[in-house]
Write a protein that holds these residues in place. Sequence first.
Motif, PDB file in Angstrom:
ATOM      1  N   THR A 105       0.807  -1.223   0.000  1.00 52.55           N
ATOM      2  CA  THR A 105       0.000   0.000   0.000  1.00 52.55           C
ATOM      3  C   THR A 105       0.840   1.274   0.000  1.00 52.55           C
ATOM      4  O   THR A 105       0.297   2.370   0.063  1.00 52.55           O
ATOM      5  N   MET A 106       2.155   1.131  -0.070  1.00 53.98           N
ATOM      6  CA  MET A 106       3.031   2.305  -0.062  1.00 53.98           C
ATOM      7  C   MET A 106       2.935   3.047  -1.384  1.00 53.98           C
ATOM      8  O   MET A 106       2.943   2.431  -2.448  1.00 53.98           O
ATOM      9  N   THR A 107       2.872   4.370  -1.295  1.00 54.24           N
ATOM     10  CA  THR A 107       2.852   5.177  -2.516  1.00 54.24           C
ATOM     11  C   THR A 107       4.253   5.354  -3.093  1.00 54.24           C
ATOM     12  O   THR A 107       4.404   5.498  -4.303  1.00 54.24           O
ATOM     13  N   ASP A 108       5.285   5.339  -2.238  1.00 53.72           N
ATOM     14  CA  ASP A 108       6.652   5.518  -2.715  1.00 53.72           C
ATOM     15  C   ASP A 108       7.605   4.551  -1.994  1.00 53.72           C
ATOM     16  O   ASP A 108       8.399   4.956  -1.138  1.00 53.72           O
ATOM     17  N   PRO A 109       7.550   3.258  -2.368  1.00 50.38           N
ATOM     18  CA  PRO A 109       8.423   2.295  -1.697  1.00 50.38           C
ATOM     19  C   PRO A 109       9.910   2.585  -1.924  1.00 50.38           C
ATOM     20  O   PRO A 109      10.731   2.258  -1.066  1.00 50.38           O
ATOM     21  N   ALA A 110      10.264   3.220  -3.020  1.00 43.97           N
ATOM     22  CA  ALA A 110      11.673   3.559  -3.268  1.00 43.97           C
ATOM     23  C   ALA A 110      12.188   4.530  -2.202  1.00 43.97           C
ATOM     24  O   ALA A 110      13.318   4.402  -1.730  1.00 43.97           O
ATOM     25  N   ALA A 111      11.352   5.478  -1.815  1.00 49.73           N
ATOM     26  CA  ALA A 111      11.755   6.435  -0.777  1.00 49.73           C
ATOM     27  C   ALA A 111      11.886   5.746   0.579  1.00 49.73           C
ATOM     28  O   ALA A 111      12.803   6.050   1.353  1.00 49.73           O
ATOM     29  N   VAL A 112      10.990   4.796   0.861  1.00 51.81           N
ATOM     30  CA  VAL A 112      11.048   4.055   2.116  1.00 51.81           C
ATOM     31  C   VAL A 112      12.332   3.219   2.154  1.00 51.81           C
ATOM     32  O   VAL A 112      13.045   3.207   3.158  1.00 51.81           O
ATOM     33  N   ARG A 113      12.638   2.566   1.056  1.00 51.64           N
ATOM     34  CA  ARG A 113      13.860   1.757   0.986  1.00 51.64           C
ATOM     35  C   ARG A 113      15.105   2.635   1.120  1.00 51.64           C
ATOM     36  O   ARG A 113      16.043   2.291   1.839  1.00 51.64           O
ATOM     37  N   ALA A 114      15.094   3.772   0.454  1.00 54.39           N
ATOM     38  CA  ALA A 114      16.242   4.690   0.541  1.00 54.39           C
ATOM     39  C   ALA A 114      16.410   5.207   1.971  1.00 54.39           C
ATOM     40  O   ALA A 114      17.537   5.320   2.465  1.00 54.39           O
ATOM     41  N   ALA A 115      15.311   5.493   2.637  1.00 51.01           N
ATOM     42  CA  ALA A 115      15.376   5.977   4.017  1.00 51.01           C
ATOM     43  C   ALA A 115      15.922   4.896   4.954  1.00 51.01           C
ATOM     44  O   ALA A 115      16.588   5.205   5.945  1.00 51.01           O
ATOM     45  N   PHE A 116      15.647   3.647   4.636  1.00 54.79           N
ATOM     46  CA  PHE A 116      16.174   2.535   5.435  1.00 54.79           C
ATOM     47  C   PHE A 116      17.699   2.517   5.380  1.00 54.79           C
ATOM     48  O   PHE A 116      18.351   2.264   6.381  1.00 54.79           O
ATOM     49  N   ASP A 117      18.288   2.772   4.228  1.00 56.56           N
ATOM     50  CA  ASP A 117      19.745   2.850   4.049  1.00 56.56           C
ATOM     51  C   ASP A 117      20.411   1.486   4.235  1.00 56.56           C
ATOM     52  O   ASP A 117      21.078   1.225   5.239  1.00 56.56           O
ATOM     53  N   GLU A 118      20.225   0.646   3.229  1.00 57.26           N
ATOM     54  CA  GLU A 118      20.806  -0.705   3.235  1.00 57.26           C
ATOM     55  C   GLU A 118      22.317  -0.697   3.469  1.00 57.26           C
ATOM     56  O   GLU A 118      22.845  -1.567   4.166  1.00 57.26           O
ATOM     57  N   ALA A 119      22.999   0.271   2.865  1.00 62.62           N
ATOM     58  CA  ALA A 119      24.461   0.319   2.995  1.00 62.62           C
ATOM     59  C   ALA A 119      24.873   0.524   4.450  1.00 62.62           C
ATOM     60  O   ALA A 119      25.812  -0.117   4.938  1.00 62.62           O
ATOM     61  N   ARG A 120      24.166   1.400   5.151  1.00 63.71           N
ATOM     62  CA  ARG A 120      24.474   1.641   6.570  1.00 63.71           C
ATOM     63  C   ARG A 120      24.183   0.392   7.402  1.00 63.71           C
ATOM     64  O   ARG A 120      24.980  -0.011   8.246  1.00 63.71           O
ATOM     65  N   TRP A 121      23.016  -0.216   7.159  1.00 63.23           N
ATOM     66  CA  TRP A 121      22.644  -1.420   7.893  1.00 63.23           C
ATOM     67  C   TRP A 121      23.704  -2.499   7.681  1.00 63.23           C
ATOM     68  O   TRP A 121      24.165  -3.132   8.633  1.00 63.23           O
ATOM     69  N   SER A 122      24.106  -2.700   6.429  1.00 59.20           N
ATOM     70  CA  SER A 122      25.088  -3.738   6.109  1.00 59.20           C
ATOM     71  C   SER A 122      26.473  -3.419   6.670  1.00 59.20           C
ATOM     72  O   SER A 122      27.198  -4.325   7.081  1.00 59.20           O
ATOM     73  N   ALA A 123      26.846  -2.148   6.681  1.00 63.81           N
ATOM     74  CA  ALA A 123      28.153  -1.769   7.239  1.00 63.81           C
ATOM     75  C   ALA A 123      28.212  -2.109   8.727  1.00 63.81           C
ATOM     76  O   ALA A 123      29.214  -2.675   9.201  1.00 63.81           O
ATOM     77  N   PHE A 124      27.159  -1.787   9.451  1.00 63.24           N
ATOM     78  CA  PHE A 124      27.147  -2.127  10.875  1.00 63.24           C
ATOM     79  C   PHE A 124      27.024  -3.633  11.075  1.00 63.24           C
ATOM     80  O   PHE A 124      27.587  -4.187  12.026  1.00 63.24           O
ATOM     81  N   ASN A 125      26.322  -4.314  10.176  1.00 61.46           N
ATOM     82  CA  ASN A 125      26.247  -5.770  10.279  1.00 61.46           C
ATOM     83  C   ASN A 125      27.606  -6.408  10.010  1.00 61.46           C
ATOM     84  O   ASN A 125      27.948  -7.417  10.624  1.00 61.46           O
ATOM     85  N   LEU A 126      28.391  -5.812   9.123  1.00 58.52           N
ATOM     86  CA  LEU A 126      29.733  -6.325   8.874  1.00 58.52           C
ATOM     87  C   LEU A 126      30.583  -6.222  10.146  1.00 58.52           C
ATOM     88  O   LEU A 126      31.321  -7.160  10.482  1.00 58.52           O
ATOM     89  N   ILE A 127      30.444  -5.126  10.851  1.00 56.82           N
ATOM     90  CA  ILE A 127      31.159  -4.982  12.131  1.00 56.82           C
ATOM     91  C   ILE A 127      30.692  -6.068  13.096  1.00 56.82           C
ATOM     92  O   ILE A 127      31.520  -6.708  13.770  1.00 56.82           O
ATOM     93  N   ARG A 128      29.389  -6.305  13.152  1.00 55.99           N
ATOM     94  CA  ARG A 128      28.867  -7.364  14.035  1.00 55.99           C
ATOM     95  C   ARG A 128      29.404  -8.733  13.623  1.00 55.99           C
ATOM     96  O   ARG A 128      29.765  -9.544  14.470  1.00 55.99           O
ATOM     97  N   THR A 129      29.457  -8.975  12.323  1.00 57.45           N
ATOM     98  CA  THR A 129      29.947 -10.257  11.816  1.00 57.45           C
ATOM     99  C   THR A 129      31.403 -10.477  12.212  1.00 57.45           C
ATOM    100  O   THR A 129      31.763 -11.539  12.744  1.00 57.45           O
TER     101      THR A 129
END
Length: 150
Positions: A105-129
């Motif tokens: 039902t999202m009108t702009d899923p691209a904006a929601v995904r961009a706001a999530f910031d996959e690169a940031r999430w993955s960078a911190f997950n790499l530190i956790r790994t």
Amino acid sequence: MTTGLMAGVFGLYQHTVMVGLGRTDDRTFIGAFQSMDRAIINPWFMLSFGGALIFTAVAAFLSPGRRILPWVLAALVLYIIVFAITVAVNVPMNDALKAAGDPATMTDPAAVRAAFDEARWSAFNLIRTIATTLAFGCLCWALVARGELG
């Protein structure tokens, strides 16, 4: 064992889950990530995630000697870093993505995904790994050192 399990969980997300999700469209990414994040909060995961911290702290408290204690303390410090990153960075990012609502039902899923910031999430997950894998290695070495005390 719980620290090893967590190294596997974080590693799998790093080299498989996020890579695979990264190849999907915005609605699929959001829906799949939300679904996995809801599913991962279960007794098995919580036992491993919290257990790694608790069991390592107990091991440090019970460590019998100078040859083992530094390795267990190093593992504990590394996992405290992992725990803190998870609570301060990754979980709030996960929660924000879940709060965005149903991707259908999202009108702009691209904006929601961009706001999530996959690169940031993955960078911190790499530190956790890396930190969890190093913590697991420290605990394994403590077992080797314990065997040498024999």
